[in-house]
Design a protein around this motif. Sequence first.
Motif, PDB file in Angstrom:
ATOM      1  N   UNK A  48       0.835  -1.201   0.000  1.00  0.00           N
ATOM      2  CA  UNK A  48       0.000   0.000   0.000  1.00  0.00           C
ATOM      3  C   UNK A  48       0.873   1.256   0.000  1.00  0.00           C
ATOM      4  N   UNK A 103       0.356   5.284   1.231  1.00  0.00           N
ATOM      5  CA  UNK A 103      -0.462   6.252   1.930  1.00  0.00           C
ATOM      6  C   UNK A 103       0.233   7.610   1.897  1.00  0.00           C
ATOM      7  N   UNK A 126      -3.306   8.759   8.114  1.00  0.00           N
ATOM      8  CA  UNK A 126      -2.882   8.395   6.752  1.00  0.00           C
ATOM      9  C   UNK A 126      -4.085   8.309   5.808  1.00  0.00           C
ATOM     10  N   UNK A 146      -5.238   6.643   2.195  1.00  0.00           N
ATOM     11  CA  UNK A 146      -4.862   5.612   1.225  1.00  0.00           C
ATOM     12  C   UNK A 146      -4.744   6.200  -0.175  1.00  0.00           C
ATOM     13  N   UNK A 162       3.846   7.054   3.245  1.00  0.00           N
ATOM     14  CA  UNK A 162       4.013   5.805   3.973  1.00  0.00           C
ATOM     15  C   UNK A 162       3.721   4.619   3.075  1.00  0.00           C
ATOM     16  N   UNK A 206      -4.741  -8.813   1.496  1.00  0.00           N
ATOM     17  CA  UNK A 206      -5.414  -7.525   1.721  1.00  0.00           C
ATOM     18  C   UNK A 206      -6.343  -7.557   2.933  1.00  0.00           C
ATOM     19  N   UNK A 207      -6.747  -8.719   3.400  1.00  0.00           N
ATOM     20  CA  UNK A 207      -7.639  -8.743   4.555  1.00  0.00           C
ATOM     21  C   UNK A 207      -6.881  -9.014   5.852  1.00  0.00           C
ATOM     22  N   UNK A 208      -5.584  -8.795   5.857  1.00  0.00           N
ATOM     23  CA  UNK A 208      -4.765  -9.000   7.043  1.00  0.00           C
ATOM     24  C   UNK A 208      -4.238  -7.663   7.571  1.00  0.00           C
ATOM     25  N   UNK A 209      -3.794  -7.623   8.833  1.00  0.00           N
ATOM     26  CA  UNK A 209      -3.325  -6.346   9.391  1.00  0.00           C
ATOM     27  C   UNK A 209      -2.162  -5.763   8.594  1.00  0.00           C
ATOM     28  N   UNK A 210      -2.168  -4.460   8.483  1.00  0.00           N
ATOM     29  CA  UNK A 210      -1.147  -3.771   7.708  1.00  0.00           C
ATOM     30  C   UNK A 210      -0.008  -3.302   8.616  1.00  0.00           C
ATOM     31  N   UNK A 211       1.208  -3.430   8.099  1.00  0.00           N
ATOM     32  CA  UNK A 211       2.412  -3.009   8.823  1.00  0.00           C
ATOM     33  C   UNK A 211       3.082  -1.912   8.017  1.00  0.00           C
ATOM     34  N   UNK A 212       3.393  -0.814   8.696  1.00  0.00           N
ATOM     35  CA  UNK A 212       3.883   0.378   8.018  1.00  0.00           C
ATOM     36  C   UNK A 212       5.392   0.519   8.118  1.00  0.00           C
ATOM     37  N   UNK A 213       5.956   1.161   7.103  1.00  0.00           N
ATOM     38  CA  UNK A 213       7.316   1.654   7.193  1.00  0.00           C
ATOM     39  C   UNK A 213       7.333   3.020   7.859  1.00  0.00           C
ATOM     40  N   UNK A 214       8.526   3.601   7.992  1.00  0.00           N
ATOM     41  CA  UNK A 214       8.653   4.905   8.650  1.00  0.00           C
ATOM     42  C   UNK A 214       8.471   6.079   7.699  1.00  0.00           C
TER      43      UNK A 214
END
Lengths: 115, 112
Positions: B33, B35, B43, B45, B90, B97-105
């Motif tokens: 993704x 953002x 954020x 999308x 971000x 797509x239906x799982x928790x999202x983990x972000x970069x910095x």
Amino acid sequence: QKEVEQDPGPLSVPEGAIVSLNCTYSNSAFQYFMWYRQYSRKGPELLMYTYSSGNKEDGRFTAQVDKSSKYISLFIRDSQPSDSATYLCAMRTNAGGTSYGKLTFGQGTILTVHP
Amino acid sequence: DTEVTQTPKHLVMGMTNKKSLKCEQHMGHRAMYWYKQKAKKPPELMFVYSYEKLSINESVPSRFSPECPNSSLLNLHLHALQPEDSALYLCASSRWVDQPQHFGDGTRLSIL
């Protein structure tokens, strides 16, 4: 009216306090609920991920979901200065198509825990 | 440190420049993704890729062009940006797509 309402604060508490952060939502199709913590100049970090109504605990953090009231909470016990950050609630539906994977965020609550 | 790596961390560019943002993850995630986040806002999308195919474009202006060359890499190509495009960009990933999202910095972008 926004789909997700979250009080932006700021919220200031003394070290050791119990912190309660809340979000309300209007879309009954939301099924999955998340809490993210975002430190200044960093990306959001996933803290909690829940589906069903009820409580989920992880260390000092407890996430609570009440789907009948469309209300979610995050409790932080024994708060520490390192908990000072912006806390974002996020949620999504189970719908497919163009909504699949799309998160709806609250505005974020700025929390400061002072020593 | 997050498991989603974004480069560069900071970028300053003029309105006529072309630049690219890069995002990499090695968690085997098949959804990625982009953002955009403005100060004191959540954020927003921009794009979703699922199995390297663009599945969501949130009506983003064509001066932003995403690319997913493989399952680990996501690029955002920038051209002729406007000052209002200055923001934190971000990248996130999830197993599907239906799982928790983990972000970069993020990449902090400033348009002069």
